[in-house]
Design a protein around this motif. Structure first.
Motif, PDB file in Angstrom:
ATOM      1  N   PRO A 478       0.841  -1.208   0.000  1.00 41.10           N
ATOM      2  CA  PRO A 478       0.000   0.000   0.000  1.00 41.10           C
ATOM      3  C   PRO A 478       0.875   1.257   0.000  1.00 41.10           C
ATOM      4  N   TYR A 479       0.436   2.259  -0.731  1.00 35.60           N
ATOM      5  CA  TYR A 479       1.299   3.418  -0.921  1.00 35.60           C
ATOM      6  C   TYR A 479       1.657   4.135   0.377  1.00 35.60           C
ATOM      7  N   GLU A 480       0.752   4.153   1.347  1.00 35.06           N
ATOM      8  CA  GLU A 480       1.110   4.824   2.599  1.00 35.06           C
ATOM      9  C   GLU A 480       2.266   4.104   3.292  1.00 35.06           C
ATOM     10  N   VAL A 481       2.351   2.768   3.122  1.00 32.10           N
ATOM     11  CA  VAL A 481       3.462   1.989   3.682  1.00 32.10           C
ATOM     12  C   VAL A 481       4.711   2.173   2.824  1.00 32.10           C
ATOM     13  N   LEU A 482       4.548   2.000   1.515  1.00 30.09           N
ATOM     14  CA  LEU A 482       5.677   2.126   0.603  1.00 30.09           C
ATOM     15  C   LEU A 482       6.328   3.499   0.717  1.00 30.09           C
ATOM     16  N   ASP A 483       5.518   4.554   0.743  1.00 32.62           N
ATOM     17  CA  ASP A 483       6.066   5.904   0.743  1.00 32.62           C
ATOM     18  C   ASP A 483       6.838   6.200   2.021  1.00 32.62           C
ATOM     19  N   ASP A 484       6.365   5.696   3.136  1.00 31.56           N
ATOM     20  CA  ASP A 484       7.094   5.919   4.386  1.00 31.56           C
ATOM     21  C   ASP A 484       8.453   5.213   4.345  1.00 31.56           C
ATOM     22  N   ILE A 485       8.474   3.985   3.856  1.00 30.80           N
ATOM     23  CA  ILE A 485       9.745   3.250   3.746  1.00 30.80           C
ATOM     24  C   ILE A 485      10.676   3.970   2.780  1.00 30.80           C
ATOM     25  N   LEU A 486      10.151   4.394   1.639  1.00 28.17           N
ATOM     26  CA  LEU A 486      10.981   5.072   0.650  1.00 28.17           C
ATOM     27  C   LEU A 486      11.526   6.395   1.187  1.00 28.17           C
ATOM     28  N   GLU A 487      10.709   7.137   1.882  1.00 28.96           N
ATOM     29  CA  GLU A 487      11.194   8.402   2.430  1.00 28.96           C
ATOM     30  C   GLU A 487      12.310   8.159   3.443  1.00 28.96           C
ATOM     31  N   CYS A 488      12.174   7.107   4.218  1.00 30.51           N
ATOM     32  CA  CYS A 488      13.246   6.753   5.160  1.00 30.51           C
ATOM     33  C   CYS A 488      14.536   6.422   4.415  1.00 30.51           C
ATOM     34  N   LEU A 489      14.423   5.689   3.318  1.00 34.34           N
ATOM     35  CA  LEU A 489      15.596   5.258   2.564  1.00 34.34           C
ATOM     36  C   LEU A 489      16.191   6.378   1.723  1.00 34.34           C
ATOM     37  N   VAL A 490      15.344   7.151   1.054  1.00 34.27           N
ATOM     38  CA  VAL A 490      15.814   8.137   0.081  1.00 34.27           C
ATOM     39  C   VAL A 490      16.153   9.460   0.753  1.00 34.27           C
ATOM     40  N   GLU A 491      15.189  10.050   1.452  1.00 33.73           N
ATOM     41  CA  GLU A 491      15.416  11.362   2.043  1.00 33.73           C
ATOM     42  C   GLU A 491      16.326  11.311   3.265  1.00 33.73           C
ATOM     43  N   HIS A 492      16.237  10.224   4.054  1.00 29.13           N
ATOM     44  CA  HIS A 492      16.926  10.204   5.346  1.00 29.13           C
ATOM     45  C   HIS A 492      18.060   9.189   5.432  1.00 29.13           C
ATOM     46  N   GLU A 493      18.240   8.338   4.417  1.00 28.74           N
ATOM     47  CA  GLU A 493      19.309   7.338   4.408  1.00 28.74           C
ATOM     48  C   GLU A 493      19.319   6.514   5.707  1.00 28.74           C
ATOM     49  N   MET A 494      18.142   6.143   6.175  1.00 26.55           N
ATOM     50  CA  MET A 494      18.043   5.423   7.443  1.00 26.55           C
ATOM     51  C   MET A 494      18.454   3.957   7.291  1.00 26.55           C
ATOM     52  N   PRO A 495      19.128   3.389   8.298  1.00 30.50           N
ATOM     53  CA  PRO A 495      19.419   1.957   8.283  1.00 30.50           C
ATOM     54  C   PRO A 495      18.132   1.137   8.344  1.00 30.50           C
ATOM     55  N   VAL A 496      18.186  -0.066   7.790  1.00 35.04           N
ATOM     56  CA  VAL A 496      17.012  -0.937   7.778  1.00 35.04           C
ATOM     57  C   VAL A 496      16.481  -1.149   9.192  1.00 35.04           C
ATOM     58  N   ARG A 497      17.374  -1.371  10.158  1.00 37.52           N
ATOM     59  CA  ARG A 497      16.910  -1.647  11.519  1.00 37.52           C
ATOM     60  C   ARG A 497      16.065  -0.500  12.081  1.00 37.52           C
ATOM     61  N   ASP A 498      16.433   0.758  11.737  1.00 35.35           N
ATOM     62  CA  ASP A 498      15.662   1.900  12.233  1.00 35.35           C
ATOM     63  C   ASP A 498      14.301   1.998  11.543  1.00 35.35           C
ATOM     64  N   ILE A 499      14.241   1.605  10.276  1.00 35.64           N
ATOM     65  CA  ILE A 499      12.957   1.619   9.561  1.00 35.64           C
ATOM     66  C   ILE A 499      12.044   0.539  10.126  1.00 35.64           C
ATOM     67  N   VAL A 500      12.608  -0.621  10.442  1.00 37.23           N
ATOM     68  CA  VAL A 500      11.834  -1.704  11.074  1.00 37.23           C
ATOM     69  C   VAL A 500      11.293  -1.238  12.413  1.00 37.23           C
ATOM     70  N   ASP A 501      12.092  -0.449  13.148  1.00 30.70           N
ATOM     71  CA  ASP A 501      11.659   0.050  14.457  1.00 30.70           C
ATOM     72  C   ASP A 501      10.464   0.993  14.342  1.00 30.70           C
ATOM     73  N   ARG A 502      10.206   1.515  13.153  1.00 27.85           N
ATOM     74  CA  ARG A 502       9.033   2.357  12.940  1.00 27.85           C
ATOM     75  C   ARG A 502       7.755   1.532  12.770  1.00 27.85           C
ATOM     76  N   GLY A 503       7.908   0.196  12.758  1.00 26.29           N
ATOM     77  CA  GLY A 503       6.750  -0.681  12.660  1.00 26.29           C
ATOM     78  C   GLY A 503       6.616  -1.402  11.338  1.00 26.29           C
ATOM     79  N   HIS A 504       7.644  -1.326  10.473  1.00 25.22           N
ATOM     80  CA  HIS A 504       7.585  -1.977   9.167  1.00 25.22           C
ATOM     81  C   HIS A 504       8.166  -3.391   9.231  1.00 25.22           C
ATOM     82  N   ASP A 505       7.636  -4.254   8.402  1.00 23.19           N
ATOM     83  CA  ASP A 505       8.120  -5.623   8.303  1.00 23.19           C
ATOM     84  C   ASP A 505       9.533  -5.627   7.708  1.00 23.19           C
ATOM     85  N   ARG A 506      10.443  -6.384   8.350  1.00 19.30           N
ATOM     86  CA  ARG A 506      11.837  -6.389   7.908  1.00 19.30           C
ATOM     87  C   ARG A 506      11.972  -6.900   6.475  1.00 19.30           C
ATOM     88  N   ALA A 507      11.291  -7.969   6.147  1.00 24.28           N
ATOM     89  CA  ALA A 507      11.395  -8.524   4.795  1.00 24.28           C
ATOM     90  C   ALA A 507      10.902  -7.517   3.758  1.00 24.28           C
TER      91      ALA A 507
END
Length: 553
Positions: A478-507
């Motif tokens: 879903p775009y609300e999930v995808l966009d949050d993950i992408l913003e973490c990766l693109v705009e903020h260069e966040m590590p995967v572990r920190d994105i998972v800590d926001r409540g996203h599935d690691r896989a």
């Protein structure tokens, strides 16, 4: 010694490389400032050349013509009218500077060179310019004025030097591109320099689009007590005359116009309109053409195009295939009608069948997959490019940042085009802007009032319609999930572990990161588009295509 000074701030829209046109704008602006009784007119950074000139400024012929334009403008100041502060590239011996020239009494009286050359994000000035020495103030009609250039106020040393060498006020010419949070950043920066120096500051910015960059203007004056004396409009050219008086504690700018500065969706929408308008007009296209699918992305692009260029300069084409729903046909037609654009239907059944038949023997004993789906997209791209070639209109492409990030787009198909207005907008923002435009009539746009994007386009599930009952969420989260993950990766260069800590599935995060990396080769071939965020694809975020790294933590 004078106790009063009238300064005109020329917030204008130059064109990179158009030295003659930029000089003519400067001459006309000076004439207007003279009629208003100004003592001095100030222009934005590198106004004569346009900003940013990139490697164009390395051409000796360009440097020579820019210098000749400055001298020609200087000669006009022999008439006793306003003095001029104007930006231009300036060669001295073997060094090339980003300079501001002070013109008065028919001559170039002084020059100051940019000290701090930015080398991050969209900026690459050390590639073409040499660093100037720390400056002192310029004596302008009896007032010692410091002229730090753009990046020079992002650090304390240049302003500190100016204050220590006797500057009485600061005039700051800028070429500062827009992004979501830039206006507040500029204001806070100016406040810090004023607090450190005790000097009032006029911040002058250009407006207009230049390739992917868009400049919002929004020039302002802050007095030494941090009160806002002047706030110029964003997204509009204007010449504003400011009145300054020497008081016992220093120079004070009289209270003048304080325009409201648009924020949020309004600012983003106006930025996109300005970027699209100037790209088309400065490159001398007669208009634009785009594929109108009945979906949200192409509908928003059509609305932006009409608001930027006028309905008479926008041509929308529906390219249906057997999987195109009746709803999409109805919605595309309704959108075109609401916008008042030319609307044509060109079915793609014959070309798709033709390509499929041509490949039938080669594809024998293989399963149908995305290859066949992409033939549909590439057939549409070919037809739209043919229309563009035949009539001269530039083809707009309509992929949003979510799709561009995840590679959910077809090279030489729906990625075909010369410019993409929504390239830096995630899908969730596309929905918001469409709804916002239906509810608002932005200032300065050329489109109609009211609902310009049918409500059903905004509310129905997004689909590429390349196979029966297809939905975007069949291939993407879903775009609300995808966009949050992408913003973490693109705009903020966040590590995967920190994105998972926001409540996203690691896989899922790993999957999205992989999609982002493996589609880099597509983005390298994508059309330019308006830069709106702090990390757009192209000028800001520069990743290798060949990339073996994955964040496996």
């Amino acid at each position: 010694m004078t106790d009063r000074l009238r300064i005109a701030l020329a917030q204008l829209n130059p064109t990179v490389g158009d030295i003659k046109g930029n000089l003519e704008k400067a001459i006309e602006a000076r004439r207007e400032a003279e009629l208003a009784g100004a003592d001095l007119i100030v222009f934005p950074e590198l106004f004569i050349a346009g900003y940013p000139p990139e490697d164009l400024v390395l051409r000796p012929a360009f440097q020579r013509r820019a210098r000749e334009a400055v001298v020609q403008l200087a000669e006009q100041t022999a008439d006793g009218g306003p003095a001029v502060l104007i930006g231009a590239p300036w060669k001295e011996e073997d060094k090339l500077y980003n300079a501001v020239l002070y013109l008065d009494k028919g001559e170039v009286q002084a020059h100051r060179y940019k000290v701090r050359l930015p080398n991050y994000g969209v900026f690459d000035e050390p590639r073409v310019f040499d660093e100037g020495p720390l400056p002192g103030p310029i004596d302008i009609r009896g007032v010692r004025i410091g002229v730090p250039i753009c990046e020079d106020i992002w650090y304390p040393d240049v302003v500190e030097c100016l204050e220590e060498t006797g500057a009485e006020l600061l005039l700051v010419p800028n070429g500062s591109p827009y992004d979501f949070d830039k206006f507040d950043s500029r204001m806070q920066l100016a406040i810090r320099r004023i607090q450190e120096s005790g000097l009032p500051l006029a911040y002058l910015n250009q407006i207009g689009g230049q390739d992917e960059l868009v400049f919002d203007g929004g020039s302002f004056v802050l007095n030494a007590d941090l009160s806002l004396a002047v706030q110029m409009r964003t997204w509009e050219q204007e010449i504003l005359v400011t009145d300054w008086v020497r008081e016992p504690h220093g120079w004070v700018c009289a209270k003048g116009e304080c325009a409201e500065v648009p924020e949020g969706d309004e600012a983003i929408y106006l930025a996109t309109v300005r970027g699209l308008r100037d790209y088309v007009k400065k490159n001398h296209f007669p208009g634009v053409v785009l594929g109108l699918s009945g979906g949200i992305d192409s509908a928003l692009v059509a609305a932006l195009a009409v608001d930027a260029l006028g309905a008479e300069n926008v041509h929308c084409v529906m390219l249906p295939y057997r999987y195109t729903s009746s709803e999409s046909l109805e919605d595309a037609e309704a959108c075109a009608k609401a916008l008042g654009v030319r609307y044509d239907i060109v079915p793609i059944e014959e070309p798709v069948v033709g390509f499929t038949n041509a490949l039938e023997k080669m594809f024998e004993n293989t399963q149908s997959d995305t290859t066949e789906e992409n033939i549909q997209s590439r057939s549409r791209g070919l037809i739209l490019m043919a229309i563009s070639n035949k009539f001269g209109s530039m083809l707009l492409t309509t992929g949003n940042k979510s799709e561009v990030s995840a590679g959910y787009a077809t090279l030489y198909g729906d990625m075909n085009g010369g410019f993409n207005p929504i390239k830096d907008l995630y899908k969730s923002r596309v929905f918001k802007l469409a709804a916002w435009r239906n509810a608002h009539m932005p200032k300065g746009v050329l489109g109609p009032e009211g609902e310009v994007i049918p409500e059903r386009i905004i509310t129905k599930p997004p689909s590429a319609e390349l196979r029966p009952d297809q939905k975007d969420e069949d291939s993407l989260p879903p775009y609300e999930v995808l966009d949050d993950i992408l913003e973490c990766l693109v705009e903020h260069e966040m590590p995967v572990r920190d994105i998972v800590d926001r409540g996203h599935d690691r896989a899922l995060v790993h999957r999205v990161e992989n999609l982002l990396f493996v589609s880099e080769y597509k983005r390298r071939q994508a059309a330019p588009g308006v830069k709106l965020s702090s990390r757009n694809f192209g000028r800001d975020r520069r990743y290798p295509i060949t990339n073996g790294f994955r964040d496996v933590d």
